[in-house]
Scaffold this active site. Sequence first.
Site, PDB file in Angstrom:
ATOM      1  N   GLU A  58      -4.934   2.547 -31.742  1.00 35.76           N
ATOM      2  CA  GLU A  58      -4.329   2.185 -33.031  1.00 35.76           C
ATOM      3  C   GLU A  58      -4.361   3.294 -34.055  1.00 35.76           C
ATOM      4  O   GLU A  58      -3.745   3.190 -35.110  1.00 35.76           O
ATOM      5  CB  GLU A  58      -4.984   0.924 -33.626  1.00 35.76           C
ATOM      6  N   ASP A  73      -9.459  -1.091 -30.750  1.00 32.84           N
ATOM      7  CA  ASP A  73     -10.876  -1.325 -31.061  1.00 32.84           C
ATOM      8  C   ASP A  73     -11.433  -2.573 -30.366  1.00 32.84           C
ATOM      9  O   ASP A  73     -10.706  -3.537 -30.104  1.00 32.84           O
ATOM     10  CB  ASP A  73     -11.075  -1.459 -32.579  1.00 32.84           C
ATOM     11  N   ASP A  78     -12.918  -5.389 -30.962  1.00 35.14           N
ATOM     12  CA  ASP A  78     -13.214  -6.548 -31.804  1.00 35.14           C
ATOM     13  C   ASP A  78     -11.962  -7.415 -31.869  1.00 35.14           C
ATOM     14  O   ASP A  78     -10.960  -7.122 -31.218  1.00 35.14           O
ATOM     15  CB  ASP A  78     -13.690  -6.130 -33.205  1.00 35.14           C
ATOM     16  N   GLU A 120      -9.739  -7.908 -34.190  1.00 34.12           N
ATOM     17  CA  GLU A 120      -8.557  -7.242 -34.751  1.00 34.12           C
ATOM     18  C   GLU A 120      -7.939  -6.312 -33.715  1.00 34.12           C
ATOM     19  O   GLU A 120      -6.717  -6.252 -33.545  1.00 34.12           O
ATOM     20  CB  GLU A 120      -8.951  -6.468 -36.007  1.00 34.12           C
ATOM     21  N   TYR A 147     -19.024   2.695 -32.841  1.00 34.14           N
ATOM     22  CA  TYR A 147     -18.104   1.852 -33.603  1.00 34.14           C
ATOM     23  C   TYR A 147     -18.786   1.270 -34.834  1.00 34.14           C
ATOM     24  O   TYR A 147     -19.925   0.815 -34.771  1.00 34.14           O
ATOM     25  CB  TYR A 147     -17.571   0.727 -32.720  1.00 34.14           C
ATOM     26  N   ARG A 193     -17.978  -1.299 -36.904  1.00 34.62           N
ATOM     27  CA  ARG A 193     -17.922  -2.715 -37.296  1.00 34.62           C
ATOM     28  C   ARG A 193     -18.780  -3.514 -36.325  1.00 34.62           C
ATOM     29  O   ARG A 193     -18.367  -3.822 -35.220  1.00 34.62           O
ATOM     30  CB  ARG A 193     -16.472  -3.226 -37.297  1.00 34.62           C
ATOM     31  N   HIS A 213     -22.495  -5.208 -30.021  1.00 37.13           N
ATOM     32  CA  HIS A 213     -22.785  -4.392 -28.852  1.00 37.13           C
ATOM     33  C   HIS A 213     -23.899  -3.391 -29.158  1.00 37.13           C
ATOM     34  O   HIS A 213     -24.917  -3.361 -28.480  1.00 37.13           O
ATOM     35  CB  HIS A 213     -21.527  -3.655 -28.397  1.00 37.13           C
TER      36      HIS A 213
END
Length: 873
Positions: free
Chosen positions: A9, A82, A84, A86, A288, A290, A332
């Site tokens: 993305e 990603d 998650d 989203e 990552y 988030r 994670h």
Amino acid sequence: MAKNLLIVESPAKAKTIEKILGKDFKVKSSFGHVRDLEKGNKAVDVENNYTPKYIVSPEKRKVVKDLKDSVKKADEVWLATDDDREGEAISWHLCEVLGLDEKTTKRIVFREITSKAIQAAIQAPGRLDTNLVDAQQARRILDRLVGFDLSGLLWRKVKSKLSAGRVQSVAVKLLVDKERDIQGFLPAPYFKLEAVFEEKGPSGKVAELKARTPKNLDTKEEAQAFLESCKGATYSISDIQVKPTKRKPTAPFTTSTLQQEASRKLGFGVKRTMSTAQRLYEAGHISYMRTDSTFLSNTALGGISKVIETDFGKNYLNIRTFKSKKGAQEAHEAIRPTYPEKRVTGMGGDEDRLYSLIWKRTIASQMADAIIEKTVAKINISTREGDSLVAEGSVVKFDGFLKVYLESTDEDSNEDAKDMLPPLSVGQVLNFKEMVAMERFTRAPARYTEASLVKKLEAEGIGRPSTYAPTISKIMEESRGYVVKESREGVERTYAVLKFDGQTILDTEQTEVTGTTKNRLYPTDLGMVVSDFLTQHFDDIMNYGFTAKIEKKFDEISDGKIVWYQMIDDFYKPFKAVLDDTMENAERASGERILGTDPESGRTVLVRMTRFGKPAVQIGKPDELEEEEKPKYASLAPGQSLESVTFEEAMKLFQLPREVGEYKGHKVEVHSGRYGPYLKYDGKFVSLKRGIDDPYTIKMERATELIQAKEKEDEPIAFYKELPITKGKGRFGPFVKWNGLFANVSVKKYDFDNLTVDEALELVKAKEEKEANRYIHRWPEEKVAVENGRWGPFIRFKKKSIKLPKDKDGKRMDQETAALLTLEEVKKHIEAEIPGAFKKKKAAKKKTTAKKKPAKKKTVAKKKPAVKKKTVK
């Protein structure tokens, strides 16, 4: 074209991954979501299981076309957005738009952009997780429905062009509730008593020993009596206790704790923190960003262990695990450096500062406890049997993790920090110097910072790691007008100080400024009125616990436990019933409060929100006015609010503007403005000095001083092309101004207060040259320009930046080619990106209005019984 096409993305992420995968892979970016719900109230088919209507965003049409072309050339397509909800949703939208089979298309996930992680993901591809997609879709659809409906209601019942959101409105309520707690808080006085002794150390140097009473004293009389009883007293050590204590490091960062600590230590807002962390992640420097997990993988722990042993020694190493909070979602790993041996990224600026914070926190989390020796000495007072003073001190015997990192708190002072005590022994008689009883006051709850609001949202279960930053950014948008981040000056107050030298007591008063704030979040009057209105009619939606339950429902959708559209239906149907009832029966919200009666007219004085959304004082209610007579209004001054302004303060506002005299033949008036009171004369404005000048009593003599000081400040320091160069200080620091151009002045390079003519000319010429090189074409009447940018020429249309098309070889357009573009060609490029950009709106037909007849006085009808309020279950 490489046989494998991998889609991510972010373009920065694509660049990093393509270097890792090599020539067998072409990595392309979707630039975030390629589809979204269409605008308006038809985006969701409520009657058909809440089916969403998605469209390719206009600005993404070119991206989609490019991706479709790349898919045709590739043997296999991989999705690597990603890890998650989203990211999963972005991959699903790509499948839908690009014609990919979501059941067979390879989906890979990773939590860090390193060669090892990417290669491991390639070796074990998975498939799209539709449960995660459903959870994201449910949140998006529910928020659209609720936001659209509530916004329409606010347009009708409060003010036009307002907006509301399911989570954002609850966040505003947190601030409103806190503000009410602060406004209703009454500080209670107490007395803090401290004694000072002078003792010689081993070297003969005199050191101060400070001790205080175990409990504070309630009143001045108590403090006075205590000091009186100490006349002629001797003081000696009655007991010494030495206690070794341990201090443990905090867990590595989660999204929430990173946002909080970056705010405290670096002064970053949550949006700045997350955008900086995103760049660090995409460049492969951190995992990552988030997450709400504090877990570290064995691979990470191995790398961290080596760093600690090499840099600090084996005795500093203590591998430990931290328990994540219950129900941690998509957890994670914690946020950590991908290569612990790297202390800096080399990216500079915000990236290096944030990376250093992450590195220190991660390394410290696996270091040994700090060992601290705490000493508590009891001091006997010969004239007060049973009473004693206490002196505390601490010594760090082994620094452990403190060698690297110490967590901050939201409080201004650290009560745990104790001075080191001089050598003491039981029975030792102390040399008394003085005793001071100082009046202190209990403190009101602290207003939220961005960091502490994130902490509260997390504690209440409102939102998830990916939503904190956008939620806070939304409620602070100026167009909404609900919340402001400000630094405000406090007010002066007096406090009593009793000083005792052993024989006499000196009773004095001192002053201090209290209530000063820096970068705190304040709800505006409009925010409070809107929050109260929504709470009154939608108490479930505005309930913190209820909002947290909705978040858990999204988690259950992620786990495949419930059907997403059924969850929305259970919420939306009762909500819509309450909405319709409120739209029909609720009165308009204004936050009206009666203050008193105007002594001149005898009419009611009140404060309320005007229909334009501005808080104001009003003299005269509608039933007190003559036909076609309008009430008198005055805007509230900065720092005043509908809920706290007094009658006296309100009446003062009608004294402005006031004339104070003349200056050089021009009338001088005092006005009240958005940023405080100011002088106005001859079309010029001069701010009054806050805390010094009273707008209601200022005389012409003082006004002249301020005007002349401003004139001197605005005097030209040089001339260029026969136009004056002036200097000043603004929001972004010192500057010089010439012909409408502002050139920033670096305080490191120039002495601003003593800027020379040559330096001023140098700054202006540099700015003029920069501006001349900025534009390749300008068509002001069309609000169109072609400008030189960092990465080459681009189109500026109004406030939007639009890329120029690349040539057949994929190369960017150069300045020479851009210079040949015509206005028609540029417009064509704009239309391709923003369809209908130049379509002229049809002029509305003018309505012929009949001349108004004098309004007849209405007879007040009997009020209907109040409709019983319904609640969303």
